[in-house]
Design an enzyme around this catalytic site. Structure first.
Site: not given
Ligand SMILES: [Zn+2]
Length: 264
Positions: A36, A38, A47, A177, A182
């Protein structure tokens, strides 16, 4: 794990080494992430990198193997992952994710693992990883296996970590996110994968308290970063990571210690 040994990663072992791990009643963790976007500064694997790193960190202290990570997750949603529009975001439907994970869990149970854990690091996977665990248990030919489901590993951080991360303002976990947490964790754990000079602070033009299908453009943050990535630092990541690893390791070890049907 024995530091001289082959390490905890299941797919790096031979079948006889896995057989021996099952015989001594070792646990097994399946890391679950996503492929995904980022933002401009973090890789699509973020992730998976974090889920896998967490499983390996737990395996340093607990007798668990780490199964190959599931690198695909449930559909990215604009208000929690930027949405499906970013090139490279590759997602599964809920039914496929549930099917894949429940079948992998089922295989591990069939081979004799009794202490299993799913460590998820993708907001949109929550509930579906629980459903996969539920179905795997329901369909298992044996009933002595238990599956811990860490949908949101570590849970709510301590006040100390929250202050360190979000001195300014906390946007809520959905918007966290590719942002402070992160990015900080990646700076701490995998700095080679971070293009920090490209990090931005961003947010969706509109964040209603409901969702809209199909997603309108103004629910999508242009950069794919949903909050303030520029405030991330490796030391914030180190602080938060230590707490997450400690919490999950303690939880897993105490559940696995009490989860043995023979000692209950
Ligand atoms: Zn993430």
């Amino acid at each position: 794990m024995n530091p001289e040994g082959p390490g905890p990663e299941l797919d790096r072992l031979t079948w006889t080494e896995v057989r021996d791990a099952i015989a001594r009643d070792a646990g097994v963790i399946i890391p679950v992430g996503a492929t995904e976007q980022h933002g401009y500064h973090l890789p699509l694997s973020t992730d998976v990198v974090l889920a896998h790193a967490l499983a390996l960190a737990v395996a340093e202290q607990a007798d668990v193997l780490v199964a190959p990570a599931l690198a695909y997750g449930y559909r990215s949603r604009p208000l929690s992952g930027g949405g499906q529009g970013f090139p490279g975001t590759i997602s599964l439907s809920a039914s496929t994710l549930i099917a894949v994970l429940s079948e992998v869990l089922g295989e591990l149970i069939r081979h004799g693992f009794r202490r299993l854990a799913v460590v998820n690091w993708h907001y949109e996977n929550e509930n579906f990883v629980y459903e996969a665990a539920w179905l795997a248990h329901e369909r298992a030919s044996r009933s002595d296996a238990r599956i811990l489901v860490f949908e949101n590993p570590g849970g709510e951080p301590s006040d100390e970590v929250m202050r360190a991360l979000f001195a300014d303002e906390f946007p809520g976990w959905a918007a966290e996110h590719a942002a402070i947490l992160e990015t900080s964790l990646m700076l701490h754990l995998a700095p080679d994968l971070v293009r920090m000079d490209r990090a931005v602070d961003d947010e969706a033009p509109r964040r209603p308290g409901y969702d809209i299908v199909p997603p309108p453009d103004d629910l999508v943050a242009r950069s794919g970063t949903l909050w303030k990535a520029t405030q991330a630092t490796a030391s914030k990541g180190e602080l938060a990571w230590a707490e997450i690893v400690r919490t999950v390791t303690d939880e897993l070890m105490s559940e696995f210690a009490t989860g043995d049907p023979d000692t209950r």
